[in-house]
Design an enzyme around this catalytic site. Structure first.
Site, short mmCIF file in Angstrom:
data_model
loop_
_atom_site.label_atom_id
_atom_site.label_comp_id
_atom_site.label_asym_id
_atom_site.label_seq_id
_atom_site.Cartn_x
_atom_site.Cartn_y
_atom_site.Cartn_z
N GLY A 126 -22.93 -21.92 13.77
CA GLY A 126 -21.83 -22.00 14.24
C GLY A 126 -20.36 -20.94 13.92
CB ILE A 127 -16.93 -21.63 13.33
CG1 ILE A 127 -16.68 -21.43 14.51
CG2 ILE A 127 -15.57 -21.06 11.91
CD1 ILE A 127 -15.59 -22.07 15.11
CG ASP B 230 -22.55 -37.82 5.86
OD1 ASP B 230 -21.47 -37.38 6.60
OD2 ASP B 230 -23.13 -38.90 6.77
CG ASN C 50 -16.68 -25.10 9.84
OD1 ASN C 50 -16.64 -24.26 10.77
ND2 ASN C 50 -18.43 -24.83 9.83
CE1 TYR D 25 -13.60 -31.20 18.08
CE2 TYR D 25 -11.58 -29.70 19.39
CZ TYR D 25 -12.66 -29.34 18.12
OH TYR D 25 -12.61 -28.58 17.86
CE LYS E 69 -11.42 -30.24 14.94
NZ LYS E 69 -11.93 -29.45 13.35
CB ILE F 29 -15.65 -20.59 19.09
CG1 ILE F 29 -14.04 -20.17 18.57
CG2 ILE F 29 -16.57 -19.22 18.69
CD1 ILE F 29 -13.88 -19.09 19.25
CB THR G 63 -20.58 -22.41 18.35
OG1 THR G 63 -19.62 -23.62 18.67
CG2 THR G 63 -19.51 -21.89 17.64
P1 NAP Z 1 -21.62 -26.29 15.63
O1 NAP Z 1 -21.60 -25.41 15.49
O2 NAP Z 1 -21.31 -27.79 16.16
O3 NAP Z 1 -21.73 -26.32 13.56
C1 NAP Z 1 -20.90 -27.56 13.00
C2 NAP Z 1 -21.76 -27.60 11.97
O4 NAP Z 1 -21.65 -28.91 11.11
C3 NAP Z 1 -23.38 -28.77 12.77
O5 NAP Z 1 -24.29 -27.56 11.64
C4 NAP Z 1 -23.15 -29.58 12.19
O6 NAP Z 1 -25.17 -30.17 11.84
C5 NAP Z 1 -22.64 -29.40 11.07
N1 NAP Z 1 -22.37 -31.73 11.13
C6 NAP Z 1 -21.82 -32.33 12.18
N2 NAP Z 1 -21.32 -33.68 11.63
C7 NAP Z 1 -20.76 -33.43 9.73
C8 NAP Z 1 -21.61 -34.62 8.86
N3 NAP Z 1 -20.51 -35.36 8.80
N4 NAP Z 1 -21.72 -33.99 7.79
C9 NAP Z 1 -21.66 -32.48 7.45
N5 NAP Z 1 -21.67 -31.17 8.51
C10 NAP Z 1 -21.23 -31.93 9.72
O7 NAP Z 1 -19.66 -26.23 16.22
P2 NAP Z 1 -18.99 -25.17 15.29
O8 NAP Z 1 -18.42 -24.42 16.94
O9 NAP Z 1 -19.42 -24.28 14.53
O10 NAP Z 1 -17.87 -26.08 15.10
C11 NAP Z 1 -17.18 -25.65 13.74
C12 NAP Z 1 -15.58 -25.95 13.58
O11 NAP Z 1 -14.32 -25.60 14.35
C13 NAP Z 1 -15.23 -27.28 13.78
O12 NAP Z 1 -14.50 -28.45 13.41
C14 NAP Z 1 -15.35 -27.41 15.58
O13 NAP Z 1 -14.43 -29.12 15.60
C15 NAP Z 1 -14.40 -26.13 14.53
N6 NAP Z 1 -13.32 -25.87 16.25
C16 NAP Z 1 -14.57 -25.31 17.39
C17 NAP Z 1 -14.19 -24.52 18.27
C18 NAP Z 1 -15.19 -23.84 19.18
O14 NAP Z 1 -14.80 -23.36 20.21
N7 NAP Z 1 -16.82 -23.37 19.20
C19 NAP Z 1 -12.99 -24.19 18.54
C20 NAP Z 1 -12.20 -25.14 18.29
C21 NAP Z 1 -12.13 -25.66 16.14
P3 NAP Z 1 -25.09 -30.85 13.66
O15 NAP Z 1 -25.75 -29.44 14.29
O16 NAP Z 1 -26.74 -31.56 12.90
O17 NAP Z 1 -24.80 -32.27 14.00
#
Ligand code: NAP
Length: 256
Positions: free
Chosen positions: A16-17, A62, A89, A153, A157, A188, A190
């Site tokens: 993802g991001i 972690d 992130n 959440y 945040k 986004i 993801t």
């Molecule tokens: P994602 O695709 O789920 O990627 C998150 C990554 O973090 C995954 O590789 C996940 O591993 C890893 N992770 C989860 N728990 C962890 C831990 N305890 N220690 C280390 N790594 C860990 O999410 P994303 O959409 O890219 O989101 C990234 C950030 O952006 C997050 O903080 C999210 O809240 C924020 N965000 C996202 C959006 C959106 O629309 N996507 C919007 C606003 C904010 P696993 O897959 O193995 O769990």
């Protein structure tokens, strides 16, 4: 080469991001430490960066493990002599409203999304305070506006948003050349959003997608690269006069 020879740590970067941000940083000359709880994901991202001519290394981390933060940051400084950029992130999204969220879900959300940002920022400030650095905390639009089905959440945040300002003010007050800013992505596409929508019953999933399209003024969800580009700006010297700021990247969602 806006980040030439900078040492950057990006958490949750196996997907993802975080993945897009790591790749964007590497394109601009940074040496990127790609950390994730998902070792295979981090290794895949590193292989793709290296295959494109960039520099990166994978670390299993972690972000809820306090000792692991200290070990990783010290290890980076021992190997590379410095840490210039940290992107906090890694995050999770557990859906639930104020009535059906369990205390266990609540605490897990605060641990992964909130406590990790505190521990990461603290560890980074300890090694950046002489040479300087940029810390980027990934919050969300849901740290600014409420969502009935995301109470834990929202709380996590919102906490990241205001914690960022406290840390930024502390660094400025101490005279540390360390900037701390938050990024607020909108919706986004993801795995996090895809899985969130897929977990709903079909009619609710469809209603959710229709609502999002209606409510996002620019009419579509964003891409991970849109957030990566914002992180690149905050990581680079182009944002040298910014600290304690909120960078909202949401297609206009929070403008109304
Ligand atoms: P994602 O695709 O789920 O990627 C998150 C990554 O973090 C995954 O590789 C996940 O591993 C890893 N992770 C989860 N728990 C962890 C831990 N305890 N220690 C280390 N790594 C860990 O999410 P994303 O959409 O890219 O989101 C990234 C950030 O952006 C997050 O903080 C999210 O809240 C924020 N965000 C996202 C959006 C959106 O629309 N996507 C919007 C606003 C904010 P696993 O897959 O193995 O769990």
């Amino acid at each position: 080469m806006r980040l030439l020879n900078k040492i950057a740590l990006v958490t949750g970067a196996g997907n993802g991001i975080g993945e897009a941000t790591s790749k964007r940083f590497a394109e601009e000359g940074a040496i990127v430490i790609v950390s994730d709880i998902d070792t295979a994901g981090a290794q895949r991202v590193v292989s793709e960066i290296v295959a494109s001519g960039g520099q990166a290394e994978a670390k299993t981390q972690d972000v809820t493990d306090e000792k692991a933060w200290e070990t990783l940051v010290n290890d980076i400084v021992a190997t590379h002599g410095q840490l210039d950029i940290l992107v906090n992130n890694a995050g999770i999204a557990i859906t639930g409203n104020v009535e059906d969220t369990t205390l266990e879900q609540w605490r897990r959300t605060q641990e992964v999304n909130g406590e990790s940002v505190f521990m990461g920022t603290r560890a980074a400030v300890s090694v950046m305070q002489q040479r300087g650095g940029s810390i980027i905390n990934i919050s969300s639009i849901e740290g600014i506006v409420g969502e009935p089905k995301a109470c834990a959440y929202n709380y996590s945040k919102g906490g990241v948003r205001i914690f960022t300002k406290s840390a930024a003010l502390h660094c400025a007050e101490q005279g540390y050349p360390v900037r701390v800013n938050s990024v607020h992505p909108g919706f986004i596409m993801t795995a996090m959003v895809e899985q969130g929508i897929a977990s709903l019953p079909p009619e609710q999933a469809q209603a959710m997608e229709e609502r999002l399209m209606r409510e996002i003024p620019m009419g579509s969800m964003g891409e991970a690269l849109d957030i990566a580009n914002g992180c690149l700006f905050l990581a680079s010297e182009e944002s040298r006069y910014m600290t304690g700021s909120e960078l909202v990247i949401d297609g206009g969602y929070t403008a109304h």
